[in-house]
Design a protein around this motif. Sequence first.
Motif, PDB file in Angstrom:
ATOM      1  N   ASN A  21     -34.714 -46.550   3.040  1.00  0.00           N
ATOM      2  CA  ASN A  21     -34.551 -45.244   2.425  1.00  0.00           C
ATOM      3  C   ASN A  21     -34.886 -44.137   3.433  1.00  0.00           C
ATOM      4  O   ASN A  21     -35.925 -44.194   4.094  1.00  0.00           O
ATOM      5  CB  ASN A  21     -35.456 -45.137   1.196  1.00  0.00           C
ATOM      6  CG  ASN A  21     -35.228 -43.852   0.432  1.00  0.00           C
ATOM      7  OD1 ASN A  21     -34.102 -43.408   0.264  1.00  0.00           O
ATOM      8  ND2 ASN A  21     -36.309 -43.253  -0.034  1.00  0.00           N
ATOM      9  N   VAL A  22     -34.005 -43.146   3.546  1.00  0.00           N
ATOM     10  CA  VAL A  22     -34.229 -42.011   4.442  1.00  0.00           C
ATOM     11  C   VAL A  22     -34.167 -40.737   3.611  1.00  0.00           C
ATOM     12  O   VAL A  22     -33.240 -40.540   2.826  1.00  0.00           O
ATOM     13  CB  VAL A  22     -33.172 -41.952   5.567  1.00  0.00           C
ATOM     14  CG1 VAL A  22     -33.372 -40.724   6.448  1.00  0.00           C
ATOM     15  CG2 VAL A  22     -33.216 -43.228   6.400  1.00  0.00           C
ATOM     16  N   GLU A  23     -35.161 -39.877   3.791  1.00  0.00           N
ATOM     17  CA  GLU A  23     -35.201 -38.576   3.124  1.00  0.00           C
ATOM     18  C   GLU A  23     -35.165 -37.483   4.187  1.00  0.00           C
ATOM     19  O   GLU A  23     -35.726 -37.659   5.264  1.00  0.00           O
ATOM     20  CB  GLU A  23     -36.512 -38.392   2.356  1.00  0.00           C
ATOM     21  CG  GLU A  23     -36.785 -39.337   1.243  1.00  0.00           C
ATOM     22  CD  GLU A  23     -38.158 -39.046   0.656  1.00  0.00           C
ATOM     23  OE1 GLU A  23     -38.314 -38.034  -0.059  1.00  0.00           O
ATOM     24  OE2 GLU A  23     -39.077 -39.830   0.947  1.00  0.00           O
ATOM     25  N   ILE A  24     -34.545 -36.358   3.863  1.00  0.00           N
ATOM     26  CA  ILE A  24     -34.649 -35.174   4.709  1.00  0.00           C
ATOM     27  C   ILE A  24     -35.781 -34.341   4.123  1.00  0.00           C
ATOM     28  O   ILE A  24     -35.765 -33.988   2.940  1.00  0.00           O
ATOM     29  CB  ILE A  24     -33.333 -34.356   4.728  1.00  0.00           C
ATOM     30  CG1 ILE A  24     -32.165 -35.224   5.198  1.00  0.00           C
ATOM     31  CG2 ILE A  24     -33.497 -33.115   5.607  1.00  0.00           C
ATOM     32  CD1 ILE A  24     -32.262 -35.728   6.613  1.00  0.00           C
ATOM     33  N   VAL A  25     -36.801 -34.074   4.952  1.00  0.00           N
ATOM     34  CA  VAL A  25     -38.001 -33.379   4.490  1.00  0.00           C
ATOM     35  C   VAL A  25     -38.370 -32.292   5.486  1.00  0.00           C
ATOM     36  O   VAL A  25     -37.860 -32.259   6.612  1.00  0.00           O
ATOM     37  CB  VAL A  25     -39.186 -34.359   4.319  1.00  0.00           C
ATOM     38  CG1 VAL A  25     -38.866 -35.441   3.296  1.00  0.00           C
ATOM     39  CG2 VAL A  25     -39.589 -34.975   5.648  1.00  0.00           C
ATOM     40  N   THR A  26     -39.264 -31.432   5.076  1.00  0.00           N
ATOM     41  CA  THR A  26     -39.850 -30.447   5.980  1.00  0.00           C
ATOM     42  C   THR A  26     -41.255 -30.901   6.319  1.00  0.00           C
ATOM     43  O   THR A  26     -42.107 -31.008   5.431  1.00  0.00           O
ATOM     44  CB  THR A  26     -39.887 -29.050   5.341  1.00  0.00           C
ATOM     45  OG1 THR A  26     -38.549 -28.659   5.019  1.00  0.00           O
ATOM     46  CG2 THR A  26     -40.505 -28.029   6.283  1.00  0.00           C
TER      47      THR A  26
END
Length: 154
Positions: free
Chosen positions: A2-7
């Motif tokens: 699982n890959v998330e785009i986060v800050t």
Amino acid sequence: MNVEIVTFPLTEVAVIEHIGPTELEYQTINQFIAWRREQNLFDPQINRNYGIHYTDPNTTPPHLQRVDFAISIDKPIGVNRYGVTNKTIPELRCAKAVDIGSRYNNQAIIYLIKQWLPYSGEQLGDFPPIFHYVNVGPDIREEDMITEVYLPLK
């Protein structure tokens, strides 16, 4: 995976730099731990553990390996005999993946760079990958180690 785009948030850190072979990192880490003991900086809510990996151990000669071992801090640190310094991890847009298992065989960074990035439409940012060592200590078994990997993006 699982890959998330986060800050990744702006984070003030105390850092000890390691330059040299990966197999000698434990010496640098032991110095860092000694400094942390003197400063009593082991609160997992305030003092999160990071590795900022400037080089790839698979492509960089051992004597040129470079990693900063860091902890988040809530106030600047002073000059010390260990060479621990203040640095800042800037706020960054990142791809985040989690690895569970030995930190010497991190699969999340390999997946992010070799499999996810080429097909994501994203580009690497200008900051090295950040490893957040979620659980650390002598009682953590290798198979239970959790590492959040942040790959900075443009």
